[in-house]
Scaffold this active site. Structure first.
Site, PDB file in Angstrom:
ATOM      1  N   LYS A   1       0.816  -1.215   0.000  1.00  0.00           N
ATOM      2  CA  LYS A   1       0.000   0.000   0.000  1.00  0.00           C
ATOM      3  C   LYS A   1       0.857   1.276   0.000  1.00  0.00           C
ATOM      4  O   LYS A   1       2.069   1.229   0.257  1.00  0.00           O
ATOM      5  CB  LYS A   1      -0.917  -0.037   1.233  1.00  0.00           C
ATOM      6  CG  LYS A   1      -1.977  -1.147   1.179  1.00  0.00           C
ATOM      7  CD  LYS A   1      -2.932  -1.074   2.374  1.00  0.00           C
ATOM      8  CE  LYS A   1      -4.006  -2.143   2.306  1.00  0.00           C
ATOM      9  NZ  LYS A   1      -4.965  -2.037   3.450  1.00  0.00           N
TER      10      LYS A   1
ATOM     11  N   TYR B   1     -12.306  -1.768  -3.620  1.00  0.00           N
ATOM     12  CA  TYR B   1     -12.794  -1.927  -2.251  1.00  0.00           C
ATOM     13  C   TYR B   1     -14.313  -1.770  -2.156  1.00  0.00           C
ATOM     14  O   TYR B   1     -14.844  -1.429  -1.092  1.00  0.00           O
ATOM     15  CB  TYR B   1     -12.102  -0.925  -1.323  1.00  0.00           C
ATOM     16  CG  TYR B   1     -10.761  -1.403  -0.777  1.00  0.00           C
ATOM     17  CD1 TYR B   1     -10.671  -2.572  -0.002  1.00  0.00           C
ATOM     18  CD2 TYR B   1      -9.596  -0.688  -0.989  1.00  0.00           C
ATOM     19  CE1 TYR B   1      -9.468  -2.996   0.521  1.00  0.00           C
ATOM     20  CE2 TYR B   1      -8.368  -1.112  -0.466  1.00  0.00           C
ATOM     21  CZ  TYR B   1      -8.318  -2.268   0.290  1.00  0.00           C
ATOM     22  OH  TYR B   1      -7.124  -2.694   0.817  1.00  0.00           O
TER      23      TYR B   1
ATOM     24  N   GLU C   1      -9.749 -10.573  -7.510  1.00  0.00           N
ATOM     25  CA  GLU C   1      -8.777  -9.489  -7.359  1.00  0.00           C
ATOM     26  C   GLU C   1      -7.607  -9.658  -8.326  1.00  0.00           C
ATOM     27  O   GLU C   1      -7.117  -8.676  -8.895  1.00  0.00           O
ATOM     28  CB  GLU C   1      -8.299  -9.421  -5.904  1.00  0.00           C
ATOM     29  CG  GLU C   1      -9.422  -8.967  -4.970  1.00  0.00           C
ATOM     30  CD  GLU C   1      -9.087  -9.072  -3.495  1.00  0.00           C
ATOM     31  OE1 GLU C   1      -9.975  -8.737  -2.680  1.00  0.00           O
ATOM     32  OE2 GLU C   1      -7.952  -9.464  -3.130  1.00  0.00           O
TER      33      GLU C   1
ATOM     34  N   ARG D   1       2.667  -6.194   9.364  1.00  0.00           N
ATOM     35  CA  ARG D   1       1.961  -5.060   9.967  1.00  0.00           C
ATOM     36  C   ARG D   1       2.529  -4.678  11.325  1.00  0.00           C
ATOM     37  O   ARG D   1       2.589  -3.491  11.672  1.00  0.00           O
ATOM     38  CB  ARG D   1       0.466  -5.356  10.024  1.00  0.00           C
ATOM     39  CG  ARG D   1      -0.189  -5.185   8.637  1.00  0.00           C
ATOM     40  CD  ARG D   1      -1.547  -5.798   8.572  1.00  0.00           C
ATOM     41  NE  ARG D   1      -2.298  -5.410   7.378  1.00  0.00           N
ATOM     42  CZ  ARG D   1      -3.400  -6.018   6.968  1.00  0.00           C
ATOM     43  NH1 ARG D   1      -3.884  -7.056   7.649  1.00  0.00           N
ATOM     44  NH2 ARG D   1      -4.026  -5.622   5.888  1.00  0.00           N
TER      45      ARG D   1
ATOM     46  N   HIS E   1      -2.267  -5.372   1.632  1.00  0.00           N
ATOM     47  CA  HIS E   1      -3.572  -6.013   1.465  1.00  0.00           C
ATOM     48  C   HIS E   1      -3.324  -7.462   1.069  1.00  0.00           C
ATOM     49  O   HIS E   1      -2.380  -7.743   0.339  1.00  0.00           O
ATOM     50  CB  HIS E   1      -4.388  -5.343   0.348  1.00  0.00           C
ATOM     51  CG  HIS E   1      -5.504  -6.214  -0.159  1.00  0.00           C
ATOM     52  ND1 HIS E   1      -6.713  -6.317   0.493  1.00  0.00           N
ATOM     53  CD2 HIS E   1      -5.572  -7.081  -1.203  1.00  0.00           C
ATOM     54  CE1 HIS E   1      -7.487  -7.191  -0.150  1.00  0.00           C
ATOM     55  NE2 HIS E   1      -6.816  -7.657  -1.187  1.00  0.00           N
TER      56      HIS E   1
ATOM     57  N   ASN F   1      -1.975   0.423   6.741  1.00  0.00           N
ATOM     58  CA  ASN F   1      -1.438  -0.814   7.292  1.00  0.00           C
ATOM     59  C   ASN F   1      -0.604  -1.623   6.307  1.00  0.00           C
ATOM     60  O   ASN F   1      -0.498  -2.842   6.417  1.00  0.00           O
ATOM     61  CB  ASN F   1      -2.553  -1.643   7.943  1.00  0.00           C
ATOM     62  CG  ASN F   1      -3.628  -2.045   6.945  1.00  0.00           C
ATOM     63  OD1 ASN F   1      -3.533  -1.707   5.772  1.00  0.00           O
ATOM     64  ND2 ASN F   1      -4.617  -2.774   7.410  1.00  0.00           N
TER      65      ASN F   1
HETATM   66  P1  GTP Z   1      -7.088  -5.904   3.478  1.00  0.00           P
HETATM   67  O1  GTP Z   1      -6.106  -6.996   3.244  1.00  0.00           O
HETATM   68  O2  GTP Z   1      -6.578  -4.546   3.081  1.00  0.00           O
HETATM   69  O3  GTP Z   1      -8.455  -6.207   2.921  1.00  0.00           O
HETATM   70  O4  GTP Z   1      -7.204  -5.828   5.064  1.00  0.00           O
HETATM   71  P2  GTP Z   1      -8.013  -6.742   6.054  1.00  0.00           P
HETATM   72  O5  GTP Z   1      -8.698  -7.858   5.333  1.00  0.00           O
HETATM   73  O6  GTP Z   1      -7.084  -7.094   7.164  1.00  0.00           O
HETATM   74  O7  GTP Z   1      -9.088  -5.717   6.602  1.00  0.00           O
HETATM   75  P3  GTP Z   1     -10.560  -5.377   6.062  1.00  0.00           P
HETATM   76  O8  GTP Z   1     -10.846  -6.112   4.805  1.00  0.00           O
HETATM   77  O9  GTP Z   1     -11.489  -5.501   7.199  1.00  0.00           O
HETATM   78  O10 GTP Z   1     -10.417  -3.810   5.742  1.00  0.00           O
HETATM   79  C1  GTP Z   1      -9.855  -3.389   4.514  1.00  0.00           C
HETATM   80  C2  GTP Z   1      -8.939  -2.233   4.769  1.00  0.00           C
HETATM   81  O11 GTP Z   1      -9.709  -1.119   5.211  1.00  0.00           O
HETATM   82  C3  GTP Z   1      -7.910  -2.431   5.881  1.00  0.00           C
HETATM   83  O12 GTP Z   1      -6.756  -3.101   5.467  1.00  0.00           O
HETATM   84  C4  GTP Z   1      -7.591  -1.007   6.260  1.00  0.00           C
HETATM   85  O13 GTP Z   1      -6.671  -0.418   5.343  1.00  0.00           O
HETATM   86  C5  GTP Z   1      -8.932  -0.330   6.100  1.00  0.00           C
HETATM   87  N1  GTP Z   1      -9.619  -0.262   7.384  1.00  0.00           N
HETATM   88  C6  GTP Z   1     -10.191  -1.279   8.088  1.00  0.00           C
HETATM   89  N2  GTP Z   1     -10.714  -0.840   9.242  1.00  0.00           N
HETATM   90  C7  GTP Z   1     -10.469   0.507   9.271  1.00  0.00           C
HETATM   91  C8  GTP Z   1     -10.754   1.550  10.188  1.00  0.00           C
HETATM   92  O14 GTP Z   1     -11.355   1.339  11.244  1.00  0.00           O
HETATM   93  N3  GTP Z   1     -10.332   2.806   9.859  1.00  0.00           N
HETATM   94  C9  GTP Z   1      -9.668   3.071   8.679  1.00  0.00           C
HETATM   95  N4  GTP Z   1      -9.278   4.329   8.406  1.00  0.00           N
HETATM   96  N5  GTP Z   1      -9.385   2.114   7.796  1.00  0.00           N
HETATM   97  C10 GTP Z   1      -9.765   0.857   8.082  1.00  0.00           C
HETATM   98 MG    MG Z   2      -9.912  -7.572   3.582  1.00  0.00          MG
END
Ligand code: GTP
Ligand code: MG
Length: 138
Positions: free
Chosen positions: A9, A49, A126, A102, A115, A112
């Site tokens: 990212k 997303y 994807e 992370r 992805h 973070n």
């Molecule tokens: P990805 O691999 O990026 O999909 O991450 P993940 O599967 O661990 O998390 P998820 O799919 O729940 O959320 C997708 C992305 O949204 C996260 O990786 C973060 O970058 C962002 N995100 C998730 N929760 C929050 C939040 O509470 N605040 C913000 N600003 N971003 C968030």
């Molecule tokens: Mg995710």
């Protein structure tokens, strides 16, 4: 062998961490079989997303993903989807196990660093969103 989709990212590309992150994938036995550096538009980030469109952080997430280049890649290996998520660590770096990407590199729950696809169906979708079959070189 299984394949999964990975993004390095903007927070990580800006800090010149692509090599350090990929060293962790390779050390875990994941092979990078496709890779490109691109700068998404906000609309392209939003489409990627779309599943999060109703979440309160969606707009912030799309802005962030379009704020600097990303590295889109396909990782291949035994159990690649689960292994990738293990190496990435928990979404919120405060909860991520020591030694994960992370835990070492992420700046916040939003910024973070990586992805990773969460299931075989999303991995296939994807990968197809970013790469043609010709670009996957196992
Ligand atoms: P990805 O691999 O990026 O999909 O991450 P993940 O599967 O661990 O998390 P998820 O799919 O729940 O959320 C997708 C992305 O949204 C996260 O990786 C973060 O970058 C962002 N995100 C998730 N929760 C929050 C939040 O509470 N605040 C913000 N600003 N971003 C968030
Ligand atoms: Mg995710």
């Amino acid at each position: 062998l299984e394949r999964t989709f990975s993004i390095i990212k903007p927070d990580a590309t800006k800090r010149n961490l692509t090599g350090a992150i990929n060293a962790k994938f390779e050390a875990a036995g994941l092979r990078i079989v496709a890779q490109k550096r691109i700068h998404l538009t906000k609309a392209q980030a939003g489409a990627f997303y779309a599943v999060h469109a109703e979440r309160p952080f969606y707009d912030e997430l799309c802005e962030f993903m379009a704020s600097a280049p990303i590295v889109a890649q396909v990782l291949e290996g035994e159990g690649a989807i689960a292994k990738n998520r293990e190496v990435m660590g928990a979404t919120n770096p405060a909860d991520a196990d020591a030694g994960t990407i992370r835990a070492e590199f992420a700046q916040s729950v939003g910024e973070n660093s990586v992805h990773g696809s969460d299931a075989p169906e999303t991995a296939a979708e994807e990968i197809a969103y970013f790469f043609s079959g010709l670009e996957l070189v196992g």
